[in-house]
Scaffold this motif. Structure first.
Motif, PDB file in Angstrom:
ATOM      1  N   GLY A 158       8.927   5.142  -8.398  1.00  0.00           N
ATOM      2  CA  GLY A 158       9.563   4.758  -6.845  1.00  0.00           C
ATOM      3  C   GLY A 158       9.272   3.373  -6.299  1.00  0.00           C
ATOM      4  O   GLY A 158       9.616   3.200  -5.338  1.00  0.00           O
ATOM      5  N   LYS A 159       8.389   2.674  -7.013  1.00  0.00           N
ATOM      6  CA  LYS A 159       8.113   1.048  -6.568  1.00  0.00           C
ATOM      7  C   LYS A 159       9.248   0.356  -6.830  1.00  0.00           C
ATOM      8  O   LYS A 159      10.359   0.517  -7.792  1.00  0.00           O
ATOM      9  N   GLN A 180       4.635   0.838 -11.668  1.00  0.00           N
ATOM     10  CA  GLN A 180       4.040  -0.347 -11.310  1.00  0.00           C
ATOM     11  C   GLN A 180       3.662  -0.012  -9.947  1.00  0.00           C
ATOM     12  O   GLN A 180       3.886   0.805  -9.306  1.00  0.00           O
ATOM     13  N   GLY A 181       2.785  -1.022  -9.532  1.00  0.00           N
ATOM     14  CA  GLY A 181       2.115  -1.075  -8.008  1.00  0.00           C
ATOM     15  C   GLY A 181       0.646  -1.256  -8.301  1.00  0.00           C
ATOM     16  O   GLY A 181       0.169  -1.234  -9.299  1.00  0.00           O
ATOM     17  N   MET A 182      -0.234  -1.112  -7.101  1.00  0.00           N
ATOM     18  CA  MET A 182      -1.254  -1.006  -6.972  1.00  0.00           C
ATOM     19  C   MET A 182      -1.772   0.248  -7.110  1.00  0.00           C
ATOM     20  O   MET A 182      -1.683   1.220  -6.340  1.00  0.00           O
ATOM     21  N   ALA A 197      16.084   4.198  -5.239  1.00  0.00           N
ATOM     22  CA  ALA A 197      17.301   3.758  -5.348  1.00  0.00           C
ATOM     23  C   ALA A 197      18.282   3.739  -4.485  1.00  0.00           C
ATOM     24  O   ALA A 197      19.085   2.954  -4.137  1.00  0.00           O
ATOM     25  N   GLY A 198      18.576   4.987  -4.138  1.00  0.00           N
ATOM     26  CA  GLY A 198      19.795   5.525  -3.436  1.00  0.00           C
ATOM     27  C   GLY A 198      19.865   4.811  -1.946  1.00  0.00           C
ATOM     28  O   GLY A 198      20.729   4.322  -1.478  1.00  0.00           O
ATOM     29  N   TYR A 257       0.855  -1.210  -0.131  1.00  0.00           N
ATOM     30  CA  TYR A 257      -0.116   0.039  -0.004  1.00  0.00           C
ATOM     31  C   TYR A 257       0.840   1.347  -0.176  1.00  0.00           C
ATOM     32  O   TYR A 257       0.348   2.476  -0.446  1.00  0.00           O
ATOM     33  N   VAL A 258       1.942   1.145   0.277  1.00  0.00           N
ATOM     34  CA  VAL A 258       3.099   2.462   0.454  1.00  0.00           C
ATOM     35  C   VAL A 258       3.764   2.355  -0.432  1.00  0.00           C
ATOM     36  O   VAL A 258       4.655   1.345  -0.522  1.00  0.00           O
ATOM     37  N   THR A 259       4.426   3.566  -1.071  1.00  0.00           N
ATOM     38  CA  THR A 259       5.796   3.942  -1.710  1.00  0.00           C
ATOM     39  C   THR A 259       6.208   5.079  -0.966  1.00  0.00           C
ATOM     40  O   THR A 259       5.826   6.257  -1.054  1.00  0.00           O
ATOM     41  N   PRO A 260       7.184   5.021  -0.181  1.00  0.00           N
ATOM     42  CA  PRO A 260       7.896   5.802   0.753  1.00  0.00           C
ATOM     43  C   PRO A 260       8.124   7.147  -0.098  1.00  0.00           C
ATOM     44  O   PRO A 260       8.244   8.162   0.503  1.00  0.00           O
TER      45      PRO A 260
END
Length: 771
Positions: free
Chosen positions: A464-465, A424-426, A272-273, A261-264
């Motif tokens: 960011g996923k 990508q992701g939900m 990536a870093g 549910y989360v993408t920081p």
């Protein structure tokens, strides 16, 4: 350019006055710091080897024994019962030492020998204690006095503050089952899948094998079991993985997902870093052996052997068999973005790049507008296609020159990174469909943007996923899962991001930028790349995937029913499969054998006589609820017994596999073994365990749950199912099959799983169980 000057330690020219040296102090400083880092690693490795070598004792205990022996000598008592005097008589340097010095040296030698003898005795006792496994078969919550005493002894002899590999020498060897026991368990497992005539025929084949060829093959296995640390693992790695000639993409490699549910942060370079920095922190802990060994019941250790090859490892293709190449260290990673390959250094000035510095380096790659060189864009498709063309191409076109240098950089990298230009992701209007696409992307991507031979490929998407794709030969999924849990937790809860979504920290702008790899790929090699890509593309397009986040209930509710969550799910899968296909099938569930040294996996044959009886009862409305509950309880108990047997070396399939390998070495054919090992696993299942629960606070951060991972279908007309029990209230399923099969459909099977889970829980609800 500044980085070009830093790459040269010194220059010189010939002048009339002589040779003029021009030293680059910065370059010499980098050389010094790099060497210092290497020596620190070597010293740490030596120190850990000593600590692990004397475990469960400690190096300091040697001093205690020496002082104790010397103290007794000064009280004019001889604890050695004359052995010190015997040693003194045979000292080769006795003519050069005083009598007192000879006595001290003899006492020192005796104390050291006594200390080593105590260590070996403790190890032997611990090994014997760890060979006892009946505790696993006791009813949960009812520990016998025998087991309580055993646990106490294990804790006494286990030592304190173990390093990652401290228990390796004390782990027992995997036991070799008797032929008759394996035949009995095998026939029991296939009985519900065969009619009377088929079972009679199979029983005759098994009996003939047990009485004739079997004992001869078993004799050779007994020799191997006495000689080798594990009679299965090396053959399993070689014949199941490395000798496979078909593509490892989809067929062997597996994936792990990001948070559901989360993408920081939505910033690709920042995510990536942080993640790359977290991976290198994990590698540092691994090199220092600071990762805690996995313990069952908080005291029974599991084998840590597989951790060694997480980083700096690549599968090298061969025409007959692949090989695993593992480097002791690697100071760079290989990065792929928009068809171009890069080398990114992980250290500068003798230190690991900070997350912010790593973000800047990644951003430089993302901002680059260069175009791929001829043949470069789809080069990685070689690792996705058949192994023989890749092996031949590697030998013919990558043996020297810039191709060899660039390939070395990739294969000797710590790991491989793909900066994916998709999102990508939900997300979107159909989150379920997007989640399925996310899974497919992690499994195979574009078929040319992951280096499938690397121990793992780290994937970062444009939004960011993230995710990971792992090669299977060097280790099993729980090892990669352990790393991935650490990376996710460290990324979000320790490193974090600033208000703008960028990594925290400062940047040293003197760090050299990433280096673009160069290639000279001839037309003939490009043709091989095109062919491999076509094979991989056809394989990828045939994969049907469905990710099912099951939120209706989870582990907490199942435990209130006093049922093992794994048994509950496995029986639900049997019910779902019967509803999906109208028949039962040979079912594979992976279990670990890491209670033994160098243990990997064993098969739990989850389709049992008891589970089939329950499934038939569930589909018969005339059977009473109480009878269905009784049959479910029997099926659950049988599954738990089968799982425990597999974990403790009492499985069927690894023994049969090794017998088959011996038969091939001897050049003899066994109709029984040939038929047994050719049977397809039409339902292949695996649980992704959460091993570091303490890293995730699901009470305060309920959205930070991982979705687990998955793998491709094993059989052309079968299903692959991976599941992850998340916290107390959620179970995630990853379902795969082939589109080309008219018998399978991932979404249909997902609906059957959902309904089966609900129907089984309803049995307890209607039976007035206290949920």
């Amino acid at each position: 350019m500044a980085e070009a000057h830093q790459a040269v330690a010194f220059q010189f020219t010939i002048t009339p006055e002589g040779i003029d040296f021009r030293l680059s102090h910065e370059a010499l400083r980098q050389v010094y710091l790099s060497g210092l880092r290497s020596w620190k690693k070597k010293l740490t490795r030596i120190k850990n080897t000593v600590i692990t070598g004397v475990y469960p004792a400690s190096p300091s205990s040697w001093l205690f024994v020496v002082v104790a022996i010397l103290a007794t000598l000064y009280t004019r008592s001889d604890p050695s019962m004359g052995l010190i005097n015997k040693i003194q008589e045979h000292l080769p340097v006795s003519g050069y030492l005083s009598h007192q010095s000879q006595t001290l040296l003899s006492a020192l030698l005796f104390a050291t020998l006594l200390w080593l003898a105590v260590i070996l005795t403790m190890r032997y006792i611990l090994k014997q204690l760890l060979s006892y496994h009946r505790w696993m078969f006791e009813v949960h919550g009812r520990m016998s006095n025998k087991t309580k005493v055993w646990l106490a002894l294990v804790r006494i002899f286990s030592g304190r503050k173990p390093l990652l590999y401290s228990y390796q020498a004390s782990l027992p060897h995997l036991p070799l089952p008797a032929i008759k026991d394996t035949m009995r368990r095998f026939l029991e497992s296939v009985h519900p899948l065969l009619d009377d005539e088929q079972f009679k025929r199979m029983s005759a084949l098994a009996s003939d094998f047990e009485n004739n060829l079997g004992p001869k093959l078993q004799w050779y296995l007994k020799l191997k079991a006495l000689w080798a640390s594990n009679y299965v693992s090396d053959w399993w790695e070689e014949y199941i993985y490395l000798r496979g000639r078909s593509p490892i993409m989809v067929n062997s490699n597996y994936y792990g997902m990001d948070f559901l549910y989360v993408t920081p942060t939505p910033i690709q370079a920042a995510r990536a870093g942080n993640a790359i920095h977290a991976m290198m922190l994990y590698r540092r802990k691994l090199n220092r052996e600071e990762i805690k060994p996995l313990l069952v019941q908080d005291c029974v250790p599991m084998c840590s052997d597989q951790y060694e090859r997480i980083f700096n490892t690549t599968r090298i293709p061969g025409e007959n068999s692949d090989a695993i190449q593992h480097m002791q260290d690697s100071k760079h990673i290989a990065v792929f973005h928009r068809g171009c390959f890069w080398r990114l250094w992980l250290y500068h000035g003798g230190r690991l790049l900070s997350p912010r510095e790593m973000e800047c380096q990644i951003q430089k790659i993302l901002d680059d507008t260069g175009i791929p060189q001829p043949g470069e864009e789809k080069l990685a498709a070689l690792t996705a296609g058949d192994r023989i063309p890749w092996a031949k191409a590697r030998k013919a076109y990558f043996g020297n020159g810039k191709n060899r240098q660039s390939l070395d950089i990739i294969e000797k990298a710590a790991f491989f990174v793909c900066l994916d230009d998709s999102e990508q992701g939900m997300m979107g209007e159909d989150p379920g469909k997007s989640l399925d696409a996310y899974a497919k992307s992690l499994l195979h991507g574009k078929t040319y943007d992951r280096w499938f031979d690397k121990s793992f490929t780290f994937i970062v998407y444009k939004n960011g996923k993230t995710g990971v794709n792992a090669e299977h030969s060097w280790a099993d999924a729980p090892i990669v899962s352990h790393l991935w849990e650490y990376v996710l937790a460290t990324d979000c809860f320790q490193l974090g991001y600033n208000e703008d979504g960028h990594c925290k920290g400062d940047v040293d702008f003197t760090i050299p930028p990433p280096h673009r790899l160069t290639w000279d790929i001839p037309k003939e090699c490009q043709d091989v790349i095109t062919s491999s890509h076509a094979v991989a593309q056809a394989l990828a397009e045939d994969v049907d995937f469905h990710v099912l986040p099951f939120r209706e209930f989870g582990k907490g509710c199942i435990k209130k029913c006093k049922i093992s969550p794994d048994a509950f799910i496995q029986i639900a899968l049997q019910l779902a499969h019967y509803r999906d296909k109208g028949k039962f099938c040979l079912t594979y569930e992976a279990s670990m054998t890491r209670l033994f040294r160098e243990g990997r996996t064993e098969t739990v044959r989850s389709c049992s006589k008891q589970s089939c009886a329950f499934v038939r009862a569930m589909e018969n409305n005339r059977i009473e609820l109480s009878e269905k509950l009784r049959l479910f309880q029997l099926a659950s108990e049988k599954h738990q017994h089968l799982y425990r047997m597999a974990m403790t070396g009492g499985g069927v399939d690894r023994h049969l596999f090794c017998l088959y390998v011996v038969s091939k070495y001897l050049g003899v054919d066994s109709p029984f073994l040939k038929e047994v090992l050719s049977e397809p696993w039409r339902l292949s299942t695996s649980q992704t365990p959460v091993q570091q629960v303490e890293l995730f606070d699901l009470v305060n951060h309920p959205d930070y749950v991982s979705c687990g991972g998955g793998f491709g279908p094993v059989a052309d007309d079968g299903y692959g199912v991976s599941y992850m029990i998340v916290g107390e209230e959620m179970i995630n399923f990853h379902i795969s099959c082939k589109i080309s099969s008219s018998e399978t459909n991932a979404h249909r099977f997902g609906r059957h799983i959902h309904q089966s889970m609900m129907d089984i829980l309803a049995l307890f609800s209607n039976g007035k169980k206290n949920l």
